[in-house]
Design an enzyme around this catalytic site. Structure first.
Site, short mmCIF file in Angstrom:
data_model
loop_
_atom_site.label_atom_id
_atom_site.label_comp_id
_atom_site.label_asym_id
_atom_site.label_seq_id
_atom_site.Cartn_x
_atom_site.Cartn_y
_atom_site.Cartn_z
N LYS A 215 0.83 -1.21 0.00
CA LYS A 215 0.00 0.00 0.00
C LYS A 215 0.86 1.25 0.00
O LYS A 215 1.80 1.35 0.78
CB LYS A 215 -0.88 0.02 1.26
CG LYS A 215 -1.82 -1.15 1.38
CD LYS A 215 -2.51 -1.16 2.73
CE LYS A 215 -1.54 -1.38 3.86
NZ LYS A 215 -2.23 -1.60 5.16
N GLY A 250 -6.26 4.81 10.26
CA GLY A 250 -7.05 3.59 10.09
C GLY A 250 -7.32 3.21 8.65
O GLY A 250 -8.10 2.28 8.37
N1 LIG Z 1 -4.76 10.52 1.45
C1 LIG Z 1 -5.19 9.43 0.84
N2 LIG Z 1 -6.02 9.52 -0.22
C2 LIG Z 1 -6.47 8.43 -0.85
N3 LIG Z 1 -6.16 7.19 -0.50
C3 LIG Z 1 -5.33 7.01 0.56
C4 LIG Z 1 -4.80 8.12 1.29
N4 LIG Z 1 -4.01 7.63 2.29
C5 LIG Z 1 -4.06 6.29 2.19
N5 LIG Z 1 -4.83 5.91 1.14
C6 LIG Z 1 -5.15 4.55 0.70
O1 LIG Z 1 -5.59 3.86 1.87
C7 LIG Z 1 -5.18 2.52 1.82
C8 LIG Z 1 -4.34 2.19 3.06
O2 LIG Z 1 -3.01 2.63 2.82
P1 LIG Z 1 -1.93 3.07 3.86
O3 LIG Z 1 -0.65 3.01 3.14
O4 LIG Z 1 -2.29 4.38 4.46
O5 LIG Z 1 -2.06 1.94 4.98
P2 LIG Z 1 -1.56 1.95 6.48
O6 LIG Z 1 -0.39 2.86 6.60
O7 LIG Z 1 -1.40 0.54 6.86
O8 LIG Z 1 -2.76 2.63 7.25
P3 LIG Z 1 -2.98 2.86 8.85
O9 LIG Z 1 -1.74 2.49 9.54
O10 LIG Z 1 -3.32 4.31 8.97
O11 LIG Z 1 -4.15 2.03 9.21
C9 LIG Z 1 -4.41 2.35 0.52
O12 LIG Z 1 -5.30 1.88 -0.48
C10 LIG Z 1 -3.95 3.76 0.20
O13 LIG Z 1 -3.70 3.95 -1.15
C1 LIG Z 2 -5.19 -1.32 17.33
C2 LIG Z 2 -4.61 -0.79 16.04
N1 LIG Z 2 -4.46 -1.62 15.01
C3 LIG Z 2 -3.96 -1.17 13.84
C4 LIG Z 2 -3.57 0.14 13.70
C5 LIG Z 2 -2.99 0.63 12.38
O1 LIG Z 2 -3.51 1.80 11.97
C6 LIG Z 2 -3.73 1.00 14.81
N2 LIG Z 2 -3.37 2.31 14.76
N3 LIG Z 2 -4.25 0.50 15.96
#
Ligand SMILES: Nc1ncnc2c1ncn2[C@@H]1O[C@H](COP(=O)(O)OP(=O)(O)OP(=O)(O)O)[C@@H](O)[C@H]1O
Ligand SMILES: Cc1ncc(CO)c(N)n1
Ligand SMILES: [Mg+2]
Length: 535
Positions: A215, A250
């Site tokens: 991602k 999230g």
């Molecule tokens: N500002 C944004 N606009 C559109 N899509 C986004 C944006 N930020 C994240 N995404 C999308 O959201 C989804 C989750 O990606 P991300 O890389 O943020 O995961 P993550 O870091 O594991 O998230 P988190 O830790 O916040 O739960 C992906 O499909 C990404 O492309």
């Molecule tokens: C509990 C929990 N799981 C996953 C994430 C990843 O965003 C978070 N911030 N907190």
């Protein structure tokens, strides 16, 4: 304007609502000791995701995000809590693990009682999970290797890495690391470009999952949010608009649980990822100005669609591609020629067995169009037949139609989706594989492909023939309906093409440029049915 006694017509029943069940003190159950479980599952299979994850006190991520995302997408979500975290919009302040025995007990409680389709497991429970899944097999595992949140906080201890790499990944259908997690999993390699993300996906694939999605939400300096998907052979780049907002807490959990929800509903992996990505993008778009908390990273609203007028009226049916079987497209000039009102023409087409209707009205003022559309909605709703509006999103919104069909020069499916939301049906007219690919990326539900034969309904419409139709069908995973010059003489030959995603034929003049619309429709339907049964 009935011309002959109507035969039985297709009725699509909306799913009935889920019933409440299970008191907290009910003992563990096995299917053998509870015959009602099997009977209920047969009558009303309900997509069910079990998330095994941590609780987020700010409720934007973790278990809370999973439950909300699944609810928004129409899947039930049960939860096994593995950790309780203290966090808010400023970051993570504390993590407390739930004792292993209690995790085992929660798993047993849920899996022994409920039919779970998809599990989102977490690290550190592999042994317990394997034991549970041997007893209670599920359709798929979606592994979100939560280690580093978008805020940069660590959400796991170092042993987690080994749990993922040497255990859980090999059992996973898909793993969904963000760029920081992908880097950690691969010993700290740096990921700055799409090429780096591809390399990372390829390397993570070697740990054993069936699919990898790296991602790119946290890739800096990009106007697009790009995720890289790898199936062991080919890469697919999922590109979306990067929404300018602080409310991205999230997104990762939401993406994983949305993929799980779509898989539980029966989607293929590629479609599940596409729907999930569109859902996250729409949720961020609708929540971009939300202010919850004082820190730098806020939560977003998973249930945004409840606030959009089209969704809070009645229950929407999910799109069933089989409804494309006999697709009736109206034309006001033809109706005028035969003295039919739009409502009468639609009623007659449904009487004759049309399985979906589109109002394609090019020469009618907005107000009478809306009135006719509202009347047609009533007719269609009562018959369980979806009603789509050609091009006019405003009319579709105003009459709460089931969806919109757009052409290549209309506003894009992506923009229509922003306006209509995720629950509505969007179709796109496509003549080429490239257009089909774009429609799929834009979140379309089906493609209209034609003109298959020469047609007089549309001026300057090049004929594609069977070869052009074949190219579009083979290039896309979306359901396709063939259109253009299709009538009782040639409809059978179109259905005989038998491409798996060619679901039906769309017809204008062969139904509506006729005196008796219902008998023309009935005749065409029996021709189609003689070639192919409606699933
Ligand atoms: N500002 C944004 N606009 C559109 N899509 C986004 C944006 N930020 C994240 N995404 C999308 O959201 C989804 C989750 O990606 P991300 O890389 O943020 O995961 P993550 O870091 O594991 O998230 P988190 O830790 O916040 O739960 C992906 O499909 C990404 O492309
Ligand atoms: C509990 C929990 N799981 C996953 C994430 C990843 O965003 C978070 N911030 N907190
Ligand atoms: Mg992120």
């Amino acid at each position: 304007m009935s011309c002959a006694p109507p035969p039985p017509i297709l009725r699509l029943h909306p799913p009935s609502s889920i019933s409440p069940f299970s008191s907290p003190r009910r003992p563990h159950l096995s299917p053998r000791t509870c015959p009602w479980r099997l009977a209920a599952a047969r009558e009303m299979p309900w997509p069910h995701v079990l998330t095994v994850a941590g609780s987020d006190s700010s409720a934007g991520a973790g278990i809370q995000a999973d439950v909300k995302a699944c609810a928004a997408l129409g899947a039930y979500c049960s939860s096994v809590i593995t950790a309780v975290t203290a966090q808010n919009t400023a970051g993570v302040q504390g993590v407390h693990l739930v004792p292993e025995e209690l995790i085992r007990e929660q798993l047993q409680s849920v899996l022994s009682d409920m039919s779970v389709d998809v599990v989102i497991p977490s690290a550190g429970i592999i042994k317990i999970l394997c034991e549970s899944l041997q007893k209670f097999p599920v359709k798929a595992l979606v592994v979100d290797p939560v280690m580093v949140s978008t805020s940069g906080d660590s959400l796991s201890d170092p042993s987690t890495l080994t749990y993922y790499r040497d255990g859980l990944f090999a059992m996973a259908d898909i793993v969904t690391p963000n760029v920081k997690e992908a880097s950690k999993l691969l010993g700290g390699v740096s990921l700055h470009t799409i090429a780096d993300m591809r390399d990372a996906a390829e390397s993570i694939y070697k740990f054993g999952p069936r699919y990898v999605l790296v991602k790119g939400g946290d890739m800096p300096d990009s106007s697009e949010a790009i995720d890289v998907f790898y199936d062991g052979k080919e890469f697919v780049e999922f590109r979306g608009h990067r929404i300018k907002t602080r409310n991205t807490h999230g997104t990762g959990c939401t993406l994983a649980s949305s993929i799980a929800a779509e898989l539980a509903k029966g989607s293929s992996m590629l479609n599940a990822v596409q729907v999930a990505k569109n859902f996250v993008e729409s949720a961020l778009h609708h929540s971009k100005d939300l202010v919850i908390g004082n820190g730098p990273q806020g939560p977003f609203d998973h249930l945004f669609r409840l606030k959009c007028p089209p969704y809070n009226i009645g229950s929407q049916q999910r799109f069933n591609p089989d409804s494309l079987f006999l697709y009736a497209v109206t034309d006001s000039r033809m109706n005028k020629r035969w003295g039919h009102s739009i409502e009468d023409a639609v009623k007659a087409a449904i009487e004759g067995g049309a399985t979906i209707v589109q109002l394609r009205e090019k020469d009618i003022e907005s107000r009478p169009f809306l009135e006719a559309a509202k009347a047609c909605m009533e007719i269609c709703r009562s018959s369980g037949v979806p009603l789509l509006i050609n091009d006019r999103v405003d009319i579709a919104l105003a009459c709460n139609a089931d969806g919109v069909h757009v052409g290549q020069s209309d506003i894009s499916a992506r923009e229509v989706r922003e306006l209509l939301g995720p629950g509505k049906i969007i179709g796109v007219s496509c003549k080429t594989p490239a257009q089909a690919e774009q429609a799929w990326r834009d979140g379309a539900d089906y493609l209209g492909c034609g003109g298959v034969f020469p047609t007089t309904t549309k001026a300057n419409n090049p004929t594609l023939g069977f070869e052009g139709l074949k190219a579009v069908c083979l290039a896309s995973k979306l359901p396709v309906v063939a259109i253009g010059g299709i009538n009782a003489t040639n409809a059978g030959s179109v259905m005989e093409l038998d491409f798996p995603n060619l679901k039906g034929v769309a017809v204008v003049s062969a139904l509506f440029d006729r005196e008796c619309v219902s008998s023309e429709t009935r005749n065409l339907r029996s021709i189609l049915a003689s070639v192919r049964c409606l699933a």
